[in-house]
Design a protein around this motif. Structure first.
Motif, PDB file in Angstrom:
ATOM      1  N   LYS A  20     -47.270 -10.003 -85.554  1.00  0.00           N
ATOM      2  CA  LYS A  20     -46.710 -11.279 -86.027  1.00  0.00           C
ATOM      3  C   LYS A  20     -45.187 -11.219 -86.129  1.00  0.00           C
ATOM      4  O   LYS A  20     -44.498 -12.142 -85.674  1.00  0.00           O
ATOM      5  CB  LYS A  20     -47.316 -11.648 -87.379  1.00  0.00           C
ATOM      6  N   ASP A  21     -44.656 -10.140 -86.692  1.00  0.00           N
ATOM      7  CA  ASP A  21     -43.206 -10.024 -86.834  1.00  0.00           C
ATOM      8  C   ASP A  21     -42.509  -9.941 -85.475  1.00  0.00           C
ATOM      9  O   ASP A  21     -41.445 -10.526 -85.277  1.00  0.00           O
ATOM     10  CB  ASP A  21     -42.846  -8.801 -87.684  1.00  0.00           C
TER      11      ASP A  21
ATOM     12  N   THR B  49     -51.006 -13.957 -78.925  1.00  0.00           N
ATOM     13  CA  THR B  49     -50.872 -12.523 -79.202  1.00  0.00           C
ATOM     14  C   THR B  49     -51.193 -11.694 -77.965  1.00  0.00           C
ATOM     15  O   THR B  49     -50.439 -10.789 -77.607  1.00  0.00           O
ATOM     16  CB  THR B  49     -51.797 -12.117 -80.371  1.00  0.00           C
TER      17      THR B  49
ATOM     18  N   HIS C 127     -36.288 -25.896 -78.082  1.00  0.00           N
ATOM     19  CA  HIS C 127     -35.797 -26.406 -79.385  1.00  0.00           C
ATOM     20  C   HIS C 127     -35.101 -27.729 -79.209  1.00  0.00           C
ATOM     21  O   HIS C 127     -34.472 -28.012 -78.282  1.00  0.00           O
ATOM     22  CB  HIS C 127     -34.830 -25.408 -80.019  1.00  0.00           C
TER      23      HIS C 127
ATOM     24  N   SER D  22     -34.552 -18.835 -76.502  1.00  0.00           N
ATOM     25  CA  SER D  22     -34.820 -20.275 -76.412  1.00  0.00           C
ATOM     26  C   SER D  22     -34.850 -20.683 -74.947  1.00  0.00           C
ATOM     27  O   SER D  22     -34.296 -20.014 -74.084  1.00  0.00           O
ATOM     28  CB  SER D  22     -33.779 -21.080 -77.181  1.00  0.00           C
TER      29      SER D  22
ATOM     30  N   ARG E   4     -42.970 -23.516 -77.836  1.00  0.00           N
ATOM     31  CA  ARG E   4     -42.369 -22.882 -79.015  1.00  0.00           C
ATOM     32  C   ARG E   4     -40.961 -22.378 -78.749  1.00  0.00           C
ATOM     33  O   ARG E   4     -40.182 -22.206 -79.683  1.00  0.00           O
ATOM     34  CB  ARG E   4     -43.272 -21.749 -79.497  1.00  0.00           C
TER      35      ARG E   4
ATOM     36  N   LEU F  47     -39.420 -15.238 -80.731  1.00  0.00           N
ATOM     37  CA  LEU F  47     -39.245 -16.694 -80.742  1.00  0.00           C
ATOM     38  C   LEU F  47     -37.920 -17.090 -81.385  1.00  0.00           C
ATOM     39  O   LEU F  47     -37.289 -18.068 -80.957  1.00  0.00           O
ATOM     40  CB  LEU F  47     -40.409 -17.362 -81.466  1.00  0.00           C
ATOM     41  N   ALA F  48     -37.481 -16.344 -82.385  1.00  0.00           N
ATOM     42  CA  ALA F  48     -36.225 -16.650 -83.066  1.00  0.00           C
ATOM     43  C   ALA F  48     -35.003 -16.282 -82.229  1.00  0.00           C
ATOM     44  O   ALA F  48     -33.949 -16.907 -82.358  1.00  0.00           O
ATOM     45  CB  ALA F  48     -36.166 -15.935 -84.410  1.00  0.00           C
TER      46      ALA F  48
ATOM     47  N   ILE G 266     -43.586 -11.178 -82.580  1.00  0.00           N
ATOM     48  CA  ILE G 266     -43.649 -12.501 -81.939  1.00  0.00           C
ATOM     49  C   ILE G 266     -42.627 -13.427 -82.565  1.00  0.00           C
ATOM     50  O   ILE G 266     -41.865 -14.102 -81.857  1.00  0.00           O
ATOM     51  CB  ILE G 266     -45.070 -13.085 -82.035  1.00  0.00           C
ATOM     52  N   GLU G 267     -42.559 -13.456 -83.893  1.00  0.00           N
ATOM     53  CA  GLU G 267     -41.593 -14.330 -84.569  1.00  0.00           C
ATOM     54  C   GLU G 267     -40.162 -13.946 -84.236  1.00  0.00           C
ATOM     55  O   GLU G 267     -39.306 -14.817 -84.039  1.00  0.00           O
ATOM     56  CB  GLU G 267     -41.831 -14.324 -86.085  1.00  0.00           C
ATOM     57  N   ALA G 268     -39.876 -12.643 -84.137  1.00  0.00           N
ATOM     58  CA  ALA G 268     -38.527 -12.189 -83.776  1.00  0.00           C
ATOM     59  C   ALA G 268     -38.173 -12.639 -82.358  1.00  0.00           C
ATOM     60  O   ALA G 268     -37.047 -13.092 -82.099  1.00  0.00           O
ATOM     61  CB  ALA G 268     -38.434 -10.668 -83.899  1.00  0.00           C
TER      62      ALA G 268
END
Length: 76
Positions: free
Chosen positions: A21-22, A9, A76, A32, A73, A28-29, A24-26
């Motif tokens: 959190k959202d 974070t 992939h 790559s 992370r 990472l999604a 960071i997840e966005a």
């Protein structure tokens, strides 16, 4: 002396990225890292971000563990 806790974070905050959190997840999604590419060499960093990542890894700084986690992370 830097007393900031070094976490994924706070790494995102250091890089000027959304650190919730959202956010960071966005990130990472939507990003790559190709196998074998160094994290600082990824095309999605600006020059300041790439320099920070290189320095953190080269100096084996306290950030290095979090930079390694981010690279893992993103692979992939």
């Amino acid at each position: 002396m830097d007393t900031t806790p070094h976490t994924l974070t706070t790494l995102f905050a250091q890089l000027g990225l959304p650190m919730d959190k959202d956010g960071i997840e966005a990130f990472l999604a939507s990003h790559s890292l190709p196998a074998g590419q160094s994290l600082p060499d990824a095309s999605f960093w600006n020059s300041s971000q790439a320099s920070f990542l290189r320095e953190a890894l080269a100096a084996d700084a306290e950030w290095a563990e979090d930079v390694d986690e981010l690279a893992a992370r993103l692979t992939h």
